[in-house]
Design a protein around this motif. Structure first.
Motif, short mmCIF file in Angstrom:
data_model
loop_
_atom_site.label_atom_id
_atom_site.label_comp_id
_atom_site.label_asym_id
_atom_site.label_seq_id
_atom_site.Cartn_x
_atom_site.Cartn_y
_atom_site.Cartn_z
N GLY A 40 0.85 -1.19 0.00
CA GLY A 40 0.00 0.00 0.00
C GLY A 40 0.87 1.23 0.00
N ARG A 41 0.97 1.84 1.16
CA ARG A 41 1.89 2.97 1.35
C ARG A 41 2.19 3.06 2.85
NH1 ARG A 41 -1.90 8.32 0.70
NH2 ARG A 41 -2.75 8.14 2.77
N ASP A 42 3.11 3.89 3.21
CA ASP A 42 3.52 4.00 4.60
C ASP A 42 2.59 4.96 5.33
OD1 ASP A 42 4.98 3.54 6.84
OD2 ASP A 42 6.72 4.71 6.25
N TRP A 43 1.41 4.43 5.74
CA TRP A 43 0.44 5.25 6.44
C TRP A 43 0.92 5.51 7.87
CZ3 TRP A 43 -1.55 0.95 3.64
CH2 TRP A 43 -2.36 1.28 2.56
N PRO A 44 0.65 6.69 8.42
CA PRO A 44 0.91 6.89 9.86
C PRO A 44 -0.02 5.96 10.65
CG PRO A 44 0.56 8.98 8.74
CD PRO A 44 0.23 7.91 7.76
N GLU A 45 0.47 5.39 11.74
CA GLU A 45 -0.31 4.42 12.51
C GLU A 45 -1.67 4.98 12.93
OE1 GLU A 45 1.70 2.33 15.75
OE2 GLU A 45 3.58 2.91 14.79
N ALA A 46 -1.71 6.23 13.34
CA ALA A 46 -2.95 6.81 13.85
C ALA A 46 -3.99 7.05 12.76
CB ALA A 46 -2.65 8.12 14.57
N THR A 47 -3.56 7.21 11.51
CA THR A 47 -4.51 7.54 10.45
C THR A 47 -4.62 6.46 9.37
OG1 THR A 47 -2.80 8.73 9.22
CG2 THR A 47 -4.14 10.02 10.77
N ALA A 48 -4.08 5.29 9.63
CA ALA A 48 -4.19 4.20 8.65
C ALA A 48 -5.65 3.80 8.50
CB ALA A 48 -3.36 3.01 9.10
N PRO A 49 -6.09 3.49 7.29
CA PRO A 49 -7.47 3.04 7.10
C PRO A 49 -7.77 1.79 7.93
CG PRO A 49 -6.44 3.53 5.00
CD PRO A 49 -5.37 3.59 6.02
N ARG A 50 -9.01 1.65 8.37
CA ARG A 50 -9.40 0.49 9.19
C ARG A 50 -9.15 -0.82 8.47
NH1 ARG A 50 -15.33 1.44 11.12
NH2 ARG A 50 -15.16 -0.80 11.11
N LEU A 51 -9.33 -0.81 7.16
CA LEU A 51 -9.12 -2.04 6.40
C LEU A 51 -7.66 -2.50 6.45
CD1 LEU A 51 -10.36 -4.22 4.67
CD2 LEU A 51 -10.05 -2.76 2.68
N VAL A 52 -6.73 -1.58 6.57
CA VAL A 52 -5.32 -1.95 6.69
C VAL A 52 -5.12 -2.75 7.98
CG1 VAL A 52 -2.97 -1.08 6.98
CG2 VAL A 52 -4.49 -0.02 5.32
N LYS A 53 -5.70 -2.27 9.08
CA LYS A 53 -5.61 -2.99 10.36
C LYS A 53 -6.24 -4.37 10.22
CE LYS A 53 -6.47 -1.01 14.34
NZ LYS A 53 -7.10 -0.46 15.56
N THR A 54 -7.39 -4.45 9.58
CA THR A 54 -8.08 -5.72 9.40
C THR A 54 -7.22 -6.70 8.61
OG1 THR A 54 -10.23 -4.62 9.44
CG2 THR A 54 -10.15 -6.79 8.43
N LEU A 55 -6.61 -6.23 7.53
CA LEU A 55 -5.78 -7.11 6.70
C LEU A 55 -4.52 -7.55 7.44
CD1 LEU A 55 -6.19 -5.33 3.24
CD2 LEU A 55 -7.24 -7.48 4.00
N VAL A 56 -3.93 -6.66 8.22
CA VAL A 56 -2.74 -7.02 9.01
C VAL A 56 -3.11 -8.09 10.04
CG1 VAL A 56 -1.17 -6.14 10.79
CG2 VAL A 56 -1.46 -4.89 8.65
N LEU A 57 -4.22 -7.90 10.74
CA LEU A 57 -4.66 -8.89 11.72
C LEU A 57 -4.99 -10.23 11.06
CD1 LEU A 57 -6.91 -6.63 13.98
CD2 LEU A 57 -4.77 -7.77 14.65
N LYS A 58 -5.62 -10.18 9.91
CA LYS A 58 -5.98 -11.39 9.19
C LYS A 58 -4.73 -12.17 8.78
CE LYS A 58 -8.73 -12.81 5.20
NZ LYS A 58 -9.54 -12.35 4.09
N SER A 59 -3.74 -11.48 8.27
CA SER A 59 -2.51 -12.11 7.83
C SER A 59 -1.74 -12.71 9.01
CB SER A 59 -1.65 -11.10 7.08
OG SER A 59 -0.42 -11.67 6.71
N ALA A 60 -1.62 -11.96 10.10
CA ALA A 60 -0.89 -12.45 11.27
C ALA A 60 -1.61 -13.64 11.90
CB ALA A 60 -0.72 -11.33 12.29
N ALA A 61 -2.94 -13.59 11.99
CA ALA A 61 -3.70 -14.71 12.54
C ALA A 61 -3.58 -15.95 11.65
CB ALA A 61 -5.17 -14.31 12.71
#
Length: 153
Positions: A40-61
């Motif tokens: 994607g791109r280097d989003w700041p942690e505080a403003t990253a889209p919610r879907l980025v968090k979802t995809l990161v959690l999905k991949s790690a799980a």
């Protein structure tokens, strides 16, 4: 920098993580976050889209549930099989569709785009100048092409 926390990852798993699994989970979150920033791109942690968090959690799980990337296992004759994901087997990875989503979130949508085109030897619009275009006939003297404010030709 991780786009998701260890507690959020624990909430997606159906077992309690031991000390080694907690260490591995923290590394998986970091790896997935790095991949998300790469695809994607280097989003700041505080403003990253919610879907980025979802995809990161999905991949790690996905990695924690199946760290070796097995698709089949039999106890009788010790049969193991891996999927066709190739080099990503046994690592944190994003599926093709997840990568496409990250690219779209970053604004890298494939498709038709407009591109400024300029004749050989001319300057960009706004720079008033004459240019010479190479020709393919004899005598081989370049053909003058003038840029005009009203019309590019």
């Amino acid at each position: 920098m991780a786009y998701a926390t260890l507690d959020e990852l624990k909430g997606r798993l159906d077992w309690e993580l031991d000390e080694d699994e907690l260490r591995i989970a923290a590394g998986a979150l970091d790896d997935a976050s790095d991949l998300a920033a790469t695809y994607g791109r280097d989003w700041p942690e505080a403003t990253a889209p919610r879907l980025v968090k979802t995809l990161v959690l999905k991949s790690a799980a996905r990695y924690l549930r199946n760290p070796n990337g097995y698709t089949q296992s039999r106890a009788g004759d010790e049969t193991l099989a891996w999927s066709d994901i190739g080099r990503d087997s046994g690592t944190v990875y994003f599926a093709r569709e997840e990568i496409r989503l990250l690219e779209e979130l970053a604004g890298r949508k494939p498709g038709i785009t407009s591109v400024a085109v300029f004749a050989w030897g001319t300057k960009q619009r706004g720079h008033s100048a004459a240019g010479l275009v190479p020709v393919n006939y004899s005598p081989a003297s370049p053909f003058p092409l003038f840029e005009d404010e009203a019309s590019p030709w």
